[in-house]
Design an enzyme around this catalytic site. Structure first.
Site, PDB file in Angstrom:
ATOM      1  CG  ASP A  41       0.107   2.574   9.327  1.00  0.00           C
ATOM      2  OD1 ASP A  41       1.343   2.511   9.238  1.00  0.00           O
ATOM      3  OD2 ASP A  41      -0.661   1.759   8.788  1.00  0.00           O
ATOM      4  CG  ASP A 249      -3.406  -1.156   8.607  1.00  0.00           C
ATOM      5  OD1 ASP A 249      -3.338  -2.087   7.781  1.00  0.00           O
ATOM      6  OD2 ASP A 249      -2.434  -0.460   8.912  1.00  0.00           O
TER       7      ASP A 249
END
Length: 300
Positions: A41, A249
């Site tokens: 990500d 996250d």
């Protein structure tokens, strides 16, 4: 528009669905022998606060990853053009795969292999709700993004940072008929559940709202997320989930973290992301992704 949720109290702690704290170990010290793909990500994971990363450090890592036969994939809710801008091809940093718009658009080795768009009727219904005031938004798809001229200068700057390939429209209804994969909504006051319920009812399941932060909601095509986009890449490359390490996250990383062989939550990860992962890494501001990769791909 940062894609993430609630930080926990320390880098080794996660919280399961019942709220009970769990401990996540660090990733294996040595590179997993079956590793063939590293997926990251961006916001809150690969990028530091301020949307930067250590280019020289990563450049050296990319050379060692290629020599080891390990592909690099970027998976994000953001637009393909924005993601590619972080990795100049001239510097040898272009990712092998890109999963953008939360899995609706997938790029493999520089070629689009998936484009997913919302049904035109669902798009029209969503825009009708949004046309009555409410949050700022940008609609993004395979042909670029669409932004209302009436948005404030501050919102224009924010939304176009994540969607640099865009054009202005005079009216919300001008977006009808365009190919749209995702609508990113931003409201600095946060979103009331009544508004989300009204939006969800209008969409009838053809698009679904996903909360990506207190002030951010993405409307996405159901069944399309980072994990589904990664699956498209793996099928294209004839690789398996167990050969992948993924870093994330936030809650919209959870499916990806849960489905791979080595799901790694950042030290700043949300509760949902931590519960989905097997391992933890230092935070994004401590260059946690690079720390793990340097242990796996050491310099000679």
């Amino acid at each position: 528009m940062h894609q993430d949720g609630i930080p926990t109290s320390g880098p080794g702690l996660g919280v399961d669905v019942d709220g009970e704290e769990i401990t996540l170990p660090a990733p294996p010290v040595g590179r997993p022998p079956d590793l063939r793909v590293v997926a990251v990500d961006m916001d809150g994971t690969f990028l530091r606060t301020g949307s930067t990363y250590d280019h020289p450090r990563f450049t050296a890592l990319r050379r060692r990853m290629r020599a080891a036969g390990v592909r690099f994939v970027v998976a994000s809710g953001n637009q393909e053009a924005q993601l590619l801008s972080f990795f100049p091809a001239a510097d040898g940093l272009a990712p092998d795969g890109v999963v953008s718009d939360n899995g609706a658009i997938v790029l493999a080795d520089g070629v689009r292999i998936l484009e997913t768009c919302a049904p035109m009727g669902a798009l029209e219904r969503a825009l009708a709700v949004l046309d009555g005031g409410g949050p700022a938004f940008i609609a993004s798809g395979p042909d670029g993004a669409y932004l209302r001229q009436a948005e404030s200068p501050e919102m224009r700057e924010l939304l176009t940072f994540y969607h640099p390939d865009y054009r202005y429209v005079a009216r919300t209804t001008d977006i009808n008929g365009q190919r749209v994969s995702k609508i990113a909504l931003v409201d600095e006051r946060g979103f009331e559940q009544a508004f989300l319920d009204r939006l969800q009812a209008a969409l009838g399941g053809a698009m679904v709202p996903v909360v990506s932060g207190h002030d951010s909601v993405d409307l996405i095509v159901p069944g399309r997320h980072k994990a589904s986009g990664l699956e498209v890449l793996l099928a294209h490359w004839r690789l398996g989930r167990g050969q992948v390490a993924a870093f994330g996250d936030s809650s919209n990383d959870a499916e990806m973290l849960a489905c791979v062989g080595y799901g790694i939550a950042m030290g700043n990860a949300s509760r949902v992301a931590r519960a989905a992962a097997r391992f933890t890494a230092p935070s994004n501001d401590d260059d946690g992704v690079l720390e793990v990769l340097e242990a796996w791909f050491p310099a000679d």
